[in-house]
Design a protein around this motif. Structure first.
Motif, PDB file in Angstrom:
ATOM      1  N   ASN A 156      55.106   5.263 -18.016  1.00 50.46           N
ATOM      2  CA  ASN A 156      54.090   4.239 -17.760  1.00 50.46           C
ATOM      3  C   ASN A 156      53.586   3.691 -19.092  1.00 50.46           C
ATOM      4  O   ASN A 156      53.302   4.455 -20.024  1.00 50.46           O
ATOM      5  N   CYS A 157      53.485   2.373 -19.172  1.00 51.25           N
ATOM      6  CA  CYS A 157      52.935   1.762 -20.373  1.00 51.25           C
ATOM      7  C   CYS A 157      51.418   1.629 -20.204  1.00 51.25           C
ATOM      8  O   CYS A 157      50.961   1.030 -19.221  1.00 51.25           O
ATOM      9  N   PRO A 158      50.636   2.165 -21.141  1.00 53.02           N
ATOM     10  CA  PRO A 158      49.179   2.151 -20.991  1.00 53.02           C
ATOM     11  C   PRO A 158      48.555   0.773 -21.151  1.00 53.02           C
ATOM     12  O   PRO A 158      47.394   0.589 -20.790  1.00 53.02           O
ATOM     13  N   CYS A 159      49.300  -0.187 -21.657  1.00 54.72           N
ATOM     14  CA  CYS A 159      48.682  -1.494 -21.943  1.00 54.72           C
ATOM     15  C   CYS A 159      48.553  -2.376 -20.703  1.00 54.72           C
ATOM     16  O   CYS A 159      47.483  -2.930 -20.443  1.00 54.72           O
ATOM     17  N   HIS A 160      49.634  -2.536 -19.940  1.00 54.30           N
ATOM     18  CA  HIS A 160      49.572  -3.400 -18.755  1.00 54.30           C
ATOM     19  C   HIS A 160      50.297  -2.766 -17.574  1.00 54.30           C
ATOM     20  O   HIS A 160      50.797  -3.456 -16.689  1.00 54.30           O
ATOM     21  N   SER A 161      50.406  -1.432 -17.588  1.00 52.27           N
ATOM     22  CA  SER A 161      50.985  -0.672 -16.471  1.00 52.27           C
ATOM     23  C   SER A 161      52.445  -0.998 -16.185  1.00 52.27           C
ATOM     24  O   SER A 161      52.881  -0.955 -15.025  1.00 52.27           O
ATOM     25  N   GLY A 162      53.180  -1.321 -17.202  1.00 49.36           N
ATOM     26  CA  GLY A 162      54.622  -1.419 -17.014  1.00 49.36           C
ATOM     27  C   GLY A 162      55.192  -0.048 -16.712  1.00 49.36           C
ATOM     28  O   GLY A 162      54.705   0.963 -17.220  1.00 49.36           O
ATOM     29  N   GLN A 163      56.214   0.014 -15.855  1.00 53.16           N
ATOM     30  CA  GLN A 163      56.791   1.301 -15.470  1.00 53.16           C
ATOM     31  C   GLN A 163      58.305   1.277 -15.657  1.00 53.16           C
ATOM     32  O   GLN A 163      58.965   0.273 -15.353  1.00 53.16           O
ATOM     33  N   ILE A 166      59.132   1.873 -27.269  1.00 55.79           N
ATOM     34  CA  ILE A 166      58.287   0.684 -27.406  1.00 55.79           C
ATOM     35  C   ILE A 166      58.509  -0.268 -26.235  1.00 55.79           C
ATOM     36  O   ILE A 166      59.626  -0.763 -25.996  1.00 55.79           O
ATOM     37  N   CYS A 167      57.433  -0.541 -25.537  1.00 55.84           N
ATOM     38  CA  CYS A 167      57.486  -1.376 -24.335  1.00 55.84           C
ATOM     39  C   CYS A 167      58.036  -2.765 -24.659  1.00 55.84           C
ATOM     40  O   CYS A 167      57.639  -3.400 -25.643  1.00 55.84           O
ATOM     41  N   THR A 168      58.931  -3.245 -23.818  1.00 62.62           N
ATOM     42  CA  THR A 168      59.565  -4.545 -24.052  1.00 62.62           C
ATOM     43  C   THR A 168      58.653  -5.717 -23.690  1.00 62.62           C
ATOM     44  O   THR A 168      59.006  -6.866 -23.939  1.00 62.62           O
ATOM     45  N   HIS A 169      57.477  -5.419 -23.136  1.00 64.01           N
ATOM     46  CA  HIS A 169      56.552  -6.498 -22.789  1.00 64.01           C
ATOM     47  C   HIS A 169      55.792  -6.981 -24.016  1.00 64.01           C
ATOM     48  O   HIS A 169      55.930  -8.132 -24.411  1.00 64.01           O
ATOM     49  N   ALA A 170      55.000  -6.085 -24.626  1.00 64.88           N
ATOM     50  CA  ALA A 170      54.187  -6.498 -25.773  1.00 64.88           C
ATOM     51  C   ALA A 170      54.090  -5.417 -26.838  1.00 64.88           C
ATOM     52  O   ALA A 170      53.216  -5.472 -27.687  1.00 64.88           O
ATOM     53  N   GLY A 171      54.959  -4.400 -26.768  1.00 67.68           N
ATOM     54  CA  GLY A 171      55.103  -3.496 -27.887  1.00 67.68           C
ATOM     55  C   GLY A 171      54.201  -2.287 -27.942  1.00 67.68           C
ATOM     56  O   GLY A 171      53.984  -1.743 -29.025  1.00 67.68           O
ATOM     57  N   CYS A 172      53.710  -1.798 -26.806  1.00 63.80           N
ATOM     58  CA  CYS A 172      52.930  -0.560 -26.814  1.00 63.80           C
ATOM     59  C   CYS A 172      53.880   0.643 -26.714  1.00 63.80           C
ATOM     60  O   CYS A 172      55.007   0.520 -26.255  1.00 63.80           O
ATOM     61  N   SER A 173      53.395   1.801 -27.128  1.00 69.20           N
ATOM     62  CA  SER A 173      54.163   3.027 -26.983  1.00 69.20           C
ATOM     63  C   SER A 173      54.025   3.520 -25.551  1.00 69.20           C
ATOM     64  O   SER A 173      52.914   3.646 -25.030  1.00 69.20           O
ATOM     65  N   GLY A 194      55.442  -3.543 -12.969  1.00 70.18           N
ATOM     66  CA  GLY A 194      54.708  -4.203 -14.041  1.00 70.18           C
ATOM     67  C   GLY A 194      55.487  -5.317 -14.720  1.00 70.18           C
ATOM     68  O   GLY A 194      56.558  -5.716 -14.265  1.00 70.18           O
ATOM     69  N   PRO A 195      54.944  -5.790 -15.850  1.00 66.25           N
ATOM     70  CA  PRO A 195      55.465  -7.021 -16.457  1.00 66.25           C
ATOM     71  C   PRO A 195      56.613  -6.924 -17.461  1.00 66.25           C
ATOM     72  O   PRO A 195      57.095  -7.962 -17.897  1.00 66.25           O
ATOM     73  N   PRO A 196      57.082  -5.725 -17.863  1.00 70.35           N
ATOM     74  CA  PRO A 196      58.147  -5.727 -18.872  1.00 70.35           C
ATOM     75  C   PRO A 196      59.354  -6.545 -18.417  1.00 70.35           C
ATOM     76  O   PRO A 196      59.790  -6.440 -17.261  1.00 70.35           O
ATOM     77  N   PRO A 197      59.921  -7.330 -19.337  1.00 71.37           N
ATOM     78  CA  PRO A 197      61.028  -8.212 -18.966  1.00 71.37           C
ATOM     79  C   PRO A 197      62.393  -7.544 -18.931  1.00 71.37           C
ATOM     80  O   PRO A 197      63.342  -8.087 -18.369  1.00 71.37           O
TER      81      PRO A 197
END
Ligand code: FES
Length: 220
Positions: free
Chosen positions: A153-160, A134-141, A172-175
């Motif tokens: 790669n996170c499909p929501c906002h391209s976190g890597q 689960i992505c630490t940015h906004a919770g996508c798989s 990308g934006p994951p914190p």
């Protein structure tokens, strides 16, 4: 991103899980489930919603082997999604899929490729490693990065993320990194060796410390 109100989190989650897992658990479905599961409701800490706990069995979350125990031979350098499976009060198997944020990803890389800041003691032989999916940015798989093999790669906002380096953020934006889950072998099966080593989504550090204590108390 769609945000759900906090007023009726149980209804929202249950409708969602029933819909998503009643149908085939596709990658897109898991992403959507997890995104909506990103709201952090004050839910009842039932065993199916507890985060992965020491001794839990890892089972396949999707595909032809869904529900079967993960084996080392099943793993590769690509995402393999898994649920933690604990036990109910009577000792019967109970998959902890009541909280979509419990979905995991497990990798197997050639020896020597997994490096710091991965916690090597929490891997199996330095070759098999598990994380929250689960992505630490906004919770996508999070999924495989088709453009950069071996990365996520996170499909929501391209976190890597780089799963060979403790799933640190490489774009990308994951914190913060995806939380690493200690794992070990029990015979030919993969089991959980301990709680997440850092706060998984959607917990803050202090919330995570409290959640671990609550789970330990409930399972003791
Ligand atoms: S939810 Fe993953 S990058 Fe935004």
């Amino acid at each position: 991103m769609t945000r759900y109100k906090r007023e009726d989190p149980e209804i929202t989650r249950r409708k969602f899980i029933n819909t998503a897992f009643g149908a085939s658990a596709t990658v897109g479905g898991l992403a959507l489930v997890s995104a909506l599961g990103g709201v952090n409701p004050v839910f009842r800490l039932t065993r199916d919603k507890m985060p992965p706990a020491p001794g839990d069995l890892l089972i396949h979350a999707e595909g032809a082997k869904a529900g079967q125990p993960l084996a080392a031979a099943d793993l590769s350098e690509k995402v393999t999604r898994a649920w933690p499976q604990g036990k109910d009060k009577d000792g019967n198997p109970l998959t902890r899929s009541g909280d979509p944020n419990n979905i995991l990803t497990v990798f197997k890389f050639p020896a020597g490729q997994i490096v710091a800041p991965t916690n090597m003691e929490a891997t199996i032989n330095g070759e098999i490693v598990a994380y929250s999916d689960i992505c630490t940015h906004a919770g996508c798989s999070v999924a495989d990065d088709s453009l950069n093999p071996g990365r996520m790669n996170c499909p929501c906002h391209s976190g890597q993320y780089d799963p060979k380096q403790g799933c640190k953020v490489v774009g990308g934006p994951p914190p913060r990194p995806l939380a690493q889950l200690p794992i070990k072998m029990d015979g030919d099966k993969l089991v959980v060796g301990g709680f997440f080593l850092s706060n998984p989504y959607p917990f803050t550090e202090s919330e995570w410390e409290e959640r671990k204590k609550a789970v330990e108390a409930a399972l003791s």
